[in-house]
Design a protein around this motif. Sequence first.
Motif, short mmCIF file in Angstrom:
data_model
loop_
_atom_site.label_atom_id
_atom_site.label_comp_id
_atom_site.label_asym_id
_atom_site.label_seq_id
_atom_site.Cartn_x
_atom_site.Cartn_y
_atom_site.Cartn_z
N ILE A 2 -37.05 34.98 -19.31
CA ILE A 2 -36.00 35.95 -19.67
C ILE A 2 -35.09 35.28 -20.69
O ILE A 2 -34.65 34.15 -20.48
CB ILE A 2 -35.18 36.38 -18.44
CG1 ILE A 2 -36.07 37.06 -17.40
CG2 ILE A 2 -34.03 37.30 -18.85
CD1 ILE A 2 -35.36 37.33 -16.09
N ILE A 129 -35.64 38.97 -30.17
CA ILE A 129 -35.72 39.97 -29.11
C ILE A 129 -35.15 39.34 -27.85
O ILE A 129 -35.64 38.31 -27.38
CB ILE A 129 -37.17 40.42 -28.88
CG1 ILE A 129 -37.74 41.04 -30.16
CG2 ILE A 129 -37.26 41.41 -27.72
CD1 ILE A 129 -39.22 41.34 -30.09
N VAL A 130 -34.12 39.95 -27.29
CA VAL A 130 -33.51 39.47 -26.07
C VAL A 130 -33.50 40.61 -25.06
O VAL A 130 -33.54 41.78 -25.42
CB VAL A 130 -32.07 38.94 -26.32
CG1 VAL A 130 -32.08 37.74 -27.23
CG2 VAL A 130 -31.17 40.03 -26.87
N SER A 131 -33.44 40.25 -23.80
CA SER A 131 -33.42 41.27 -22.75
C SER A 131 -32.02 41.79 -22.49
O SER A 131 -31.86 42.84 -21.86
CB SER A 131 -34.02 40.70 -21.46
OG SER A 131 -35.39 40.43 -21.64
N THR A 205 -38.82 38.81 -21.30
CA THR A 205 -38.66 38.91 -22.75
C THR A 205 -39.93 38.44 -23.45
O THR A 205 -40.48 37.40 -23.10
CB THR A 205 -37.48 38.03 -23.22
OG1 THR A 205 -36.34 38.30 -22.40
CG2 THR A 205 -37.14 38.30 -24.67
N GLU A 206 -40.37 39.20 -24.45
CA GLU A 206 -41.52 38.78 -25.25
C GLU A 206 -41.04 37.84 -26.36
O GLU A 206 -40.07 38.15 -27.06
CB GLU A 206 -42.21 39.99 -25.87
CG GLU A 206 -42.91 40.87 -24.87
CD GLU A 206 -44.06 40.16 -24.18
OE1 GLU A 206 -44.73 39.34 -24.85
OE2 GLU A 206 -44.28 40.40 -22.98
#
Length: 214
Positions: A2, A129-131, A205-206
């Motif tokens: 994450i 990209i963050v969650s 998270t990818e």
Amino acid sequence: MIVIGLTGGIGSGKSTVSDCFVEHDAILVDADVIVREMQAPGQVVHTEMVAHFGDTILNSDESLDRQAIAEIVFGDKGALRELNRIVHPPVNSEIRRRIRREADTDNLLVLDIPLLVEGIIAGGPPRYIVSGILVVDTPTEIAVDRLVAQRGFTEDDARSRIAAQVAREKRLEVADFVIDNSVHLDRLYRQIDRAYEWARALPATEPTPEPEDD
């Protein structure tokens, strides 16, 4: 894995929050630290900065004179763009590499990027990209007092630095979780504990690929 984005204005006390997350076993990916590592003598970023801006940005030991650099780029958008052109691509690549290294783990990564909100406001998809986005919020007057008392700023300089950043309200608009750092430490720590629980409950998270992998 994450990944959360952590941001806050200068003097907000963001470092206190990130330190507490590390104590909770989170992994800190600090953009400012990575920049300093890549600006060390002998590194490519250091070499390119000297080639572009000249020897006047160096101290006697060949390290970068950060005050001299600030005087060049502060108020000169062209010089600032050149600095960003030199620094940002390799730093962004290194941050992505550190994130990908944790991709197959269940670790919580705290991505500390001071200009995270500015990047989002600039348009287009966020570079990372963050969650979720965690914002450390502090009233301007408290931030000014901290910069003067703890970091040796003059009041005018502190206010200028704060004014040069994105507006406090803009940070709050993009926040998924807000920590109010205008309170006593015991209340701050309780907020940090809640923020950690919030972060741990976010979806995985990818990792972002290198541009050449696209």
